[in-house]
Motif scaffolding. Structure first.
Motif, PDB file in Angstrom:
ATOM      1  N   ILE A 125       0.832  -1.203   0.000  1.00  0.00           N
ATOM      2  CA  ILE A 125       0.000   0.000   0.000  1.00  0.00           C
ATOM      3  C   ILE A 125       0.868   1.255   0.000  1.00  0.00           C
ATOM      4  O   ILE A 125       0.597   2.215  -0.743  1.00  0.00           O
ATOM      5  N   CYS A 126       1.911   1.264   0.818  1.00  0.00           N
ATOM      6  CA  CYS A 126       2.791   2.437   0.863  1.00  0.00           C
ATOM      7  C   CYS A 126       3.463   2.669  -0.487  1.00  0.00           C
ATOM      8  O   CYS A 126       3.561   3.812  -0.965  1.00  0.00           O
ATOM      9  N   ASN A 127       3.931   1.608  -1.110  1.00  0.00           N
ATOM     10  CA  ASN A 127       4.561   1.740  -2.430  1.00  0.00           C
ATOM     11  C   ASN A 127       3.571   2.264  -3.465  1.00  0.00           C
ATOM     12  O   ASN A 127       3.916   3.093  -4.322  1.00  0.00           O
ATOM     13  N   PHE A 128       2.333   1.799  -3.393  1.00  0.00           N
ATOM     14  CA  PHE A 128       1.293   2.230  -4.337  1.00  0.00           C
ATOM     15  C   PHE A 128       0.992   3.722  -4.174  1.00  0.00           C
ATOM     16  O   PHE A 128       0.874   4.460  -5.172  1.00  0.00           O
ATOM     17  N   LEU A 129       0.877   4.174  -2.915  1.00  0.00           N
ATOM     18  CA  LEU A 129       0.572   5.589  -2.670  1.00  0.00           C
ATOM     19  C   LEU A 129       1.720   6.489  -3.111  1.00  0.00           C
ATOM     20  O   LEU A 129       1.486   7.589  -3.631  1.00  0.00           O
ATOM     21  N   VAL A 130       2.946   6.051  -2.899  1.00  0.00           N
ATOM     22  CA  VAL A 130       4.096   6.838  -3.353  1.00  0.00           C
ATOM     23  C   VAL A 130       4.088   6.940  -4.874  1.00  0.00           C
ATOM     24  O   VAL A 130       4.351   8.007  -5.461  1.00  0.00           O
ATOM     25  N   GLU A 131       3.774   5.847  -5.544  1.00  0.00           N
ATOM     26  CA  GLU A 131       3.740   5.840  -7.008  1.00  0.00           C
ATOM     27  C   GLU A 131       2.645   6.741  -7.560  1.00  0.00           C
ATOM     28  O   GLU A 131       2.868   7.479  -8.548  1.00  0.00           O
ATOM     29  N   LYS A 132       1.451   6.729  -6.968  1.00  0.00           N
ATOM     30  CA  LYS A 132       0.316   7.466  -7.500  1.00  0.00           C
ATOM     31  C   LYS A 132       0.276   8.928  -7.059  1.00  0.00           C
ATOM     32  O   LYS A 132      -0.131   9.815  -7.828  1.00  0.00           O
ATOM     33  N   LEU A 133       0.675   9.194  -5.821  1.00  0.00           N
ATOM     34  CA  LEU A 133       0.546  10.552  -5.286  1.00  0.00           C
ATOM     35  C   LEU A 133       1.870  11.297  -5.200  1.00  0.00           C
ATOM     36  O   LEU A 133       1.883  12.504  -4.934  1.00  0.00           O
TER      37      LEU A 133
ATOM     38  N   VAL B  15       3.154  12.733   2.336  1.00  0.00           N
ATOM     39  CA  VAL B  15       4.355  12.311   3.063  1.00  0.00           C
ATOM     40  C   VAL B  15       3.998  11.075   3.867  1.00  0.00           C
ATOM     41  O   VAL B  15       3.075  11.114   4.698  1.00  0.00           O
ATOM     42  N   ILE B  16       4.709   9.991   3.620  1.00  0.00           N
ATOM     43  CA  ILE B  16       4.439   8.725   4.303  1.00  0.00           C
ATOM     44  C   ILE B  16       5.562   8.456   5.301  1.00  0.00           C
ATOM     45  O   ILE B  16       6.740   8.421   4.923  1.00  0.00           O
ATOM     46  N   SER B  17       5.201   8.269   6.546  1.00  0.00           N
ATOM     47  CA  SER B  17       6.204   8.048   7.594  1.00  0.00           C
ATOM     48  C   SER B  17       6.803   6.653   7.496  1.00  0.00           C
ATOM     49  O   SER B  17       6.252   5.764   6.847  1.00  0.00           O
ATOM     50  N   GLN B  18       7.937   6.479   8.159  1.00  0.00           N
ATOM     51  CA  GLN B  18       8.525   5.152   8.293  1.00  0.00           C
ATOM     52  C   GLN B  18       7.649   4.312   9.229  1.00  0.00           C
ATOM     53  O   GLN B  18       7.077   4.838  10.189  1.00  0.00           O
ATOM     54  N   PRO B  19       7.471   3.035   8.955  1.00  0.00           N
ATOM     55  CA  PRO B  19       6.623   2.203   9.834  1.00  0.00           C
ATOM     56  C   PRO B  19       7.208   2.072  11.232  1.00  0.00           C
ATOM     57  O   PRO B  19       8.422   1.922  11.399  1.00  0.00           O
ATOM     58  N   GLN B  20       6.326   2.151  12.215  1.00  0.00           N
ATOM     59  CA  GLN B  20       6.712   1.954  13.616  1.00  0.00           C
ATOM     60  C   GLN B  20       6.146   0.610  14.069  1.00  0.00           C
ATOM     61  O   GLN B  20       4.935   0.433  14.130  1.00  0.00           O
TER      62      GLN B  20
END
Length: 260
Positions: free
Chosen positions: A141-149, A154-159
């Motif tokens: 999901i994170c990779n998809f959002l970075v690709e599309k948006l 801004v997507i944080s590092q996973p905690q």
């Protein structure tokens, strides 16, 4: 969850029962005490007395984190309030719809919005806090959002972290494995001396400790953004070690009767 059995130590077997069990000192005629003397039981008493084997068991287990949290941020500053809201809400709707399509439950998604006046413009911010139980899905999901948006979010590092139930289960597993190790040891000792292991008379947890892989503050700040997902999972893994002490009853092996 991985299990690693640690070496065990401390074994004490009592095959010959003693009278006045638990007495440390004996009074002599002159008023002095003599430590350590205990008299053997008679043959009749020995048949009814309990013989014991005392063993300790240790175990170490570990558990990887069972939750991860990611925050997606978006913001916009416009002269018109409606334009600022429209810009943020359009991206926010896209993120929430993507999460729904990927099967993320609504109870694992928290959305917050902030709208304020900044000098001669309007500023709006929105955050989407997502809790994942499947780390592979999280990465997709994170990779998809970075690709599309792209840079519009801004997507944080996973905690990564552990739920209370996960930690309690880890403690319980460590104790159970330690008890099993102690039982196996007692079984082997009895077999070695030609006896039969009986029921447990006492089970005592003597020690329980937990720890994570420690990274100093300087390294943590320097490496937090460069660690891979697998490295972060490893650094968030919790280890637990348990030590137990158990007293078992010892039974003599019954002699087989010869059949005529």
């Amino acid at each position: 969850m991985s299990l690693q059995q640690a070496p065990q130590s401390r074994v004490f077997v009592e095959l010959v029962p003693w009278a006045d069990r638990g007495r440390e000192n004996y009074l002599l005629s002159g008023g002095e005490t003599l430590p350590g003397l205990r008299r053997p039981l008679s043959s009749a008493q020995a048949q009814t007395a309990t013989r014991e084997v005392h063993v300790s068991g240790t175990a170490e287990v570990s558990a990887t984190p069972d939750r991860a949290q990611v925050v997606v941020q978006m913001s916009s500053t416009k002269e018109a309030a409606a334009e600022a809201k429209k810009s943020v809400c359009r991206r926010l709707d896209y993120v929430t719809q993507t999460l729904q399509q990927q099967g993320v439950q609504s109870e694992n998604v928290t959305v917050t919005k902030d709208f304020q006046r900044v000098e001669n413009a309007y500023h709006m911010e929105a955050e989407v806090c997502i809790t994942f139980t499947e780390f592979g899905k999280m990465q997709n999901i994170c990779n998809f959002l970075v690709e599309k948006l792209d840079s519009s979010v801004v997507i944080s590092q996973p905690q990564f972290y552990h739920t209370p139930g996960s930690i309690e289960n880890l403690r319980r597993q460590a104790c159970l494995v330690a008890v099993e190790n102690a039982w196996r040891k007692a079984q082997e000792v009895c077999n070695l001396v030609g006896q039969t292991l009986g029921k447990p008379l006492l089970i005592k947890e003597e020690e329980m400790k937990e720890w994570e892989v420690q990274i100093d503050d300087h390294q943590s700040s320097r490496l937090s953004s460069s660690l891979t997902v697998q490295q972060k999972i490893k650094s968030a893994t919790i280890h637990a070690a348990c030590k137990v002490f158990i007293t078992f009853e010892v039974k003599g092996r019954e002699k087989k009767k010869n059949r005529i």
